[in-house]
Write a protein that holds these residues in place. Structure first.
Motif, PDB file in Angstrom:
ATOM      1  N   ALA A  71      24.247 -30.911   8.454  1.00  0.00           N
ATOM      2  CA  ALA A  71      24.855 -31.902   9.349  1.00  0.00           C
ATOM      3  C   ALA A  71      24.237 -33.285   9.265  1.00  0.00           C
ATOM      4  N   SER A  72      23.749 -33.658   8.084  1.00  0.00           N
ATOM      5  CA  SER A  72      23.285 -35.038   7.934  1.00  0.00           C
ATOM      6  C   SER A  72      24.498 -35.963   7.972  1.00  0.00           C
ATOM      7  N   PRO A  73      24.401 -37.087   8.685  1.00  0.00           N
ATOM      8  CA  PRO A  73      25.529 -38.032   8.650  1.00  0.00           C
ATOM      9  C   PRO A  73      25.789 -38.569   7.255  1.00  0.00           C
ATOM     10  N   ALA A  74      24.800 -38.415   6.353  1.00  0.00           N
ATOM     11  CA  ALA A  74      24.954 -38.892   4.969  1.00  0.00           C
ATOM     12  C   ALA A  74      25.373 -37.779   4.022  1.00  0.00           C
ATOM     13  N   GLY A  75      25.634 -36.585   4.523  1.00  0.00           N
ATOM     14  CA  GLY A  75      26.046 -35.473   3.656  1.00  0.00           C
ATOM     15  C   GLY A  75      27.334 -35.828   2.922  1.00  0.00           C
ATOM     16  N   ASP A  76      27.305 -35.747   1.612  1.00  0.00           N
ATOM     17  CA  ASP A  76      28.416 -36.321   0.839  1.00  0.00           C
ATOM     18  C   ASP A  76      29.717 -35.537   0.899  1.00  0.00           C
ATOM     19  N   THR A  77      29.638 -34.213   1.094  1.00  0.00           N
ATOM     20  CA  THR A  77      30.916 -33.475   1.109  1.00  0.00           C
ATOM     21  C   THR A  77      31.594 -33.541   2.481  1.00  0.00           C
ATOM     22  N   LEU A  78      30.860 -33.967   3.500  1.00  0.00           N
ATOM     23  CA  LEU A  78      31.399 -33.828   4.858  1.00  0.00           C
ATOM     24  C   LEU A  78      32.638 -34.695   5.103  1.00  0.00           C
ATOM     25  N   PRO A  79      32.646 -35.980   4.684  1.00  0.00           N
ATOM     26  CA  PRO A  79      33.878 -36.753   4.854  1.00  0.00           C
ATOM     27  C   PRO A  79      35.065 -36.153   4.082  1.00  0.00           C
ATOM     28  N   VAL A  80      34.779 -35.557   2.928  1.00  0.00           N
ATOM     29  CA  VAL A  80      35.875 -34.938   2.159  1.00  0.00           C
ATOM     30  C   VAL A  80      36.451 -33.760   2.944  1.00  0.00           C
ATOM     31  N   LEU A  81      35.562 -32.941   3.520  1.00  0.00           N
ATOM     32  CA  LEU A  81      36.032 -31.793   4.295  1.00  0.00           C
ATOM     33  C   LEU A  81      36.826 -32.253   5.516  1.00  0.00           C
ATOM     34  N   LEU A  82      36.396 -33.355   6.117  1.00  0.00           N
ATOM     35  CA  LEU A  82      37.149 -33.898   7.266  1.00  0.00           C
ATOM     36  C   LEU A  82      38.518 -34.403   6.823  1.00  0.00           C
ATOM     37  N   ALA A  83      38.531 -35.168   5.734  1.00  0.00           N
ATOM     38  CA  ALA A  83      39.796 -35.765   5.281  1.00  0.00           C
ATOM     39  C   ALA A  83      40.770 -34.700   4.793  1.00  0.00           C
ATOM     40  N   LEU A  84      40.247 -33.581   4.325  1.00  0.00           N
ATOM     41  CA  LEU A  84      41.125 -32.507   3.838  1.00  0.00           C
ATOM     42  C   LEU A  84      41.440 -31.493   4.931  1.00  0.00           C
ATOM     43  N   ASP A  85      40.975 -31.766   6.158  1.00  0.00           N
ATOM     44  CA  ASP A  85      41.312 -30.907   7.297  1.00  0.00           C
ATOM     45  C   ASP A  85      40.812 -29.473   7.086  1.00  0.00           C
ATOM     46  N   ALA A  86      39.606 -29.358   6.595  1.00  0.00           N
ATOM     47  CA  ALA A  86      39.033 -28.030   6.329  1.00  0.00           C
ATOM     48  C   ALA A  86      38.731 -27.300   7.635  1.00  0.00           C
ATOM     49  N   ALA A  87      38.595 -25.981   7.518  1.00  0.00           N
ATOM     50  CA  ALA A  87      38.176 -25.175   8.673  1.00  0.00           C
ATOM     51  C   ALA A  87      37.033 -24.266   8.233  1.00  0.00           C
ATOM     52  N   PHE A  88      36.082 -24.083   9.123  1.00  0.00           N
ATOM     53  CA  PHE A  88      34.926 -23.225   8.844  1.00  0.00           C
ATOM     54  C   PHE A  88      35.164 -21.857   9.467  1.00  0.00           C
ATOM     55  N   GLU A  89      35.079 -20.819   8.641  1.00  0.00           N
ATOM     56  CA  GLU A  89      35.129 -19.466   9.170  1.00  0.00           C
ATOM     57  C   GLU A  89      33.686 -19.035   9.378  1.00  0.00           C
ATOM     58  N   VAL A  90      33.339 -18.747  10.628  1.00  0.00           N
ATOM     59  CA  VAL A  90      31.950 -18.444  10.953  1.00  0.00           C
ATOM     60  C   VAL A  90      31.880 -17.065  11.598  1.00  0.00           C
ATOM     61  N   GLY A  91      30.702 -16.457  11.520  1.00  0.00           N
ATOM     62  CA  GLY A  91      30.588 -15.103  12.051  1.00  0.00           C
ATOM     63  C   GLY A  91      29.211 -14.790  12.581  1.00  0.00           C
ATOM     64  N   SER A  92      29.179 -13.778  13.431  1.00  0.00           N
ATOM     65  CA  SER A  92      27.928 -13.247  13.986  1.00  0.00           C
ATOM     66  C   SER A  92      28.220 -11.825  14.429  1.00  0.00           C
ATOM     67  N   ASN A  93      27.210 -11.173  15.004  1.00  0.00           N
ATOM     68  CA  ASN A  93      27.399  -9.836  15.590  1.00  0.00           C
ATOM     69  C   ASN A  93      28.529  -9.804  16.598  1.00  0.00           C
ATOM     70  N   ARG A  94      28.837 -10.976  17.166  1.00  0.00           N
ATOM     71  CA  ARG A  94      29.840 -11.050  18.234  1.00  0.00           C
ATOM     72  C   ARG A  94      31.255 -11.198  17.702  1.00  0.00           C
ATOM     73  N   GLY A  95      31.399 -11.328  16.371  1.00  0.00           N
ATOM     74  CA  GLY A  95      32.734 -11.460  15.786  1.00  0.00           C
ATOM     75  C   GLY A  95      32.864 -12.726  14.968  1.00  0.00           C
ATOM     76  N   GLN A  96      34.096 -12.995  14.511  1.00  0.00           N
ATOM     77  CA  GLN A  96      34.335 -14.180  13.691  1.00  0.00           C
ATOM     78  C   GLN A  96      35.236 -15.161  14.441  1.00  0.00           C
ATOM     79  N   ARG A  97      35.127 -16.430  14.078  1.00  0.00           N
ATOM     80  CA  ARG A  97      36.016 -17.450  14.625  1.00  0.00           C
ATOM     81  C   ARG A  97      36.137 -18.570  13.609  1.00  0.00           C
ATOM     82  N   ALA A  98      37.113 -19.447  13.833  1.00  0.00           N
ATOM     83  CA  ALA A  98      37.297 -20.611  12.949  1.00  0.00           C
ATOM     84  C   ALA A  98      36.987 -21.870  13.740  1.00  0.00           C
ATOM     85  N   ILE A  99      36.320 -22.808  13.089  1.00  0.00           N
ATOM     86  CA  ILE A  99      36.034 -24.114  13.709  1.00  0.00           C
ATOM     87  C   ILE A  99      36.595 -25.173  12.769  1.00  0.00           C
ATOM     88  N   THR A 100      37.461 -26.051  13.294  1.00  0.00           N
ATOM     89  CA  THR A 100      37.990 -27.102  12.426  1.00  0.00           C
ATOM     90  C   THR A 100      36.878 -28.104  12.103  1.00  0.00           C
TER      91      THR A 100
END
Ligand SMILES: Cc1cc2nc3c(=O)[nH]c(=O)nc-3n(C[C@H](O)[C@H](O)[C@H](O)COP(=O)(O)OP(=O)(O)OC[C@H]3O[C@@H](n4cnc5c(N)ncnc54)[C@H](O)[C@@H]3O)c2cc1C
Length: 308
Positions: free
Chosen positions: A123-152
């Motif tokens: 989560a560095s503000p200078a992370g180079d792929t992050l603006p690309v992921l934002l502009a492409l409307d990516a979603a993160f599939e995340v998981g834990s013992n409690r289950g999975q969810r998606a975060i835009t």
């Protein structure tokens, strides 16, 4: 020179085992996942930031690997490295702006180890792929013992170096929609062309409603000077290194929405962007430099897209 530290590290062989290790991770006593380690290892001596107390090595988790096309999206395992992105025919065909961003990160050694999941979670503000992921409307599939969810991507970076991940959650995959004639451009401005942390990063993405249906390929950088100028829809402009987190610039997007990439629109969008962002002065750049350069880079992108 601080004494070497060796935080305890576990290396689970499956996702359920990794979830079990992370189950008692908390903000006060975190278990730190380690993927490529190119950010984590910099923190390990405690000279820069809080060193990890306990670690979980993700390298054996096959569930976090792979690049696939699935239901109108490219799905990247969180452990996908920059080298894999650069070499992937799927990424080269559908996500050329991400390939371009991957090519600007560090040098070969960092690209071989550094992962897209690590870039996002760091989560560095200078992370180079992050603006690309934002502009492409990516979603993160995340998981834990409690289950999975998606975060835009829009909701993923919540503050300076903070994400919406809970302490026990892992990024599993990143889902990036493709198709429908989307074009995307990437531009990184640093002190030099390679091995530089960005001063400003931009990713601009749009659908040309009058253009031929495309594959989302990056349009040629050199102005073509021929052909009609189309009308842009669903414009997304994302920037890095101009705020405490990567951001979408919606006022500037509104200037470009339903417009054509003409000189007048380029002027108006550049002016809007200069007014919309509020960068800071830091060791890499001044706020004023960032504001001016971001506006000029956007102007240039629009000019190239318009072919004038
Ligand atoms: C010399 C050098 C040059 C660099 N150049 C650039 C550059 O040009 N551009 C750029 O953007 N970055 C750059 N970086 C930073 C770094 O290489 C990237 O951010 C990289 O993508 C981090 O990935 P990693 O797998 O190494 O992450 P790690 O170091 O393993 O982890 C980074 C963070 O993400 C967390 N994490 C990792 N994977 C997951 C997951 N699946 N789920 C939840 N949390 C996770 C970790 O706990 C940690 O907090 C550079 C670093 C170095 C050392």
């Amino acid at each position: 020179m601080p004494a070497p530290v060796e935080p305890p590290i576990e290396t689970p062989a499956s996702l359920p085992e990794a979830y079990a290790v992370l189950a008692d991770s908390s903000a006060e006593d975190p278990v730190t996942p380690i993927a490529g380690g190119t950010d984590v290892m910099v923190r390990i001596t405690g000279e820069i930031g809080e060193p990890p107390r306990r670690m979980v090595d993700l390298s054996r988790l096959r569930e976090l690997r792979g690049i696939a096309v699935d239901r109108g999206a490219v799905v990247l395992g969180a452990l996908t490295t920059y080298t894999e992105i650069r070499r992937s025919s799927v990424c080269r065909e559908h996500l050329p702006a991400l390939v371009e961003a991957a090519a600007t990160i560090g040098a070969g050694q960092i690209q071989n180890r550094g992962t897209i999941g690590g870039n996002a979670a760091n989560a560095s503000p200078a992370g180079d792929t992050l603006p690309v992921l934002l502009a492409l409307d990516a979603a993160f599939e995340v998981g834990s013992n409690r289950g999975q969810r998606a975060i835009t991507a829009d909701a993923f970076w919540v503050a300076y170096r903070r994400t919406a991940l809970a302490p026990d959650e892992l990024i599993l995959r990143i889902r990036i929609p493709i198709g429908s004639g989307r074009e995307t451009r990437f531009r990184k401005i640093g002190t030099r062309r390679a091995q530089a942390i960005s001063k400003v990063v931009l990713a601009l993405s749009w659908v040309d409603q009058d253009g031929p249906p495309g594959s989302g390929r990056v349009a040629p950088i050199a102005p073509t000077g021929n052909g009609p100028i189309g009308t842009w829809r669903d414009v997304r402009l994302a920037l890095g290194s101009v705020a405490d987190r990567p951001i979408r610039t919606r006022a500037t997007e509104a200037v470009l929405e339903a417009a054509s990439p003409t000189p007048e629109i380029a002027d108006a969008a550049a002016e809007a962007l200069a007014g919309e962002i509020h960068p800071i002065d830091d060791v890499r750049s001044t706020a004023e430099y960032r504001r001016v350069v971001a506006a000029r880079a956007l102007h240039r992108m629009i000019r190239d897209a318009g072919g004038w």
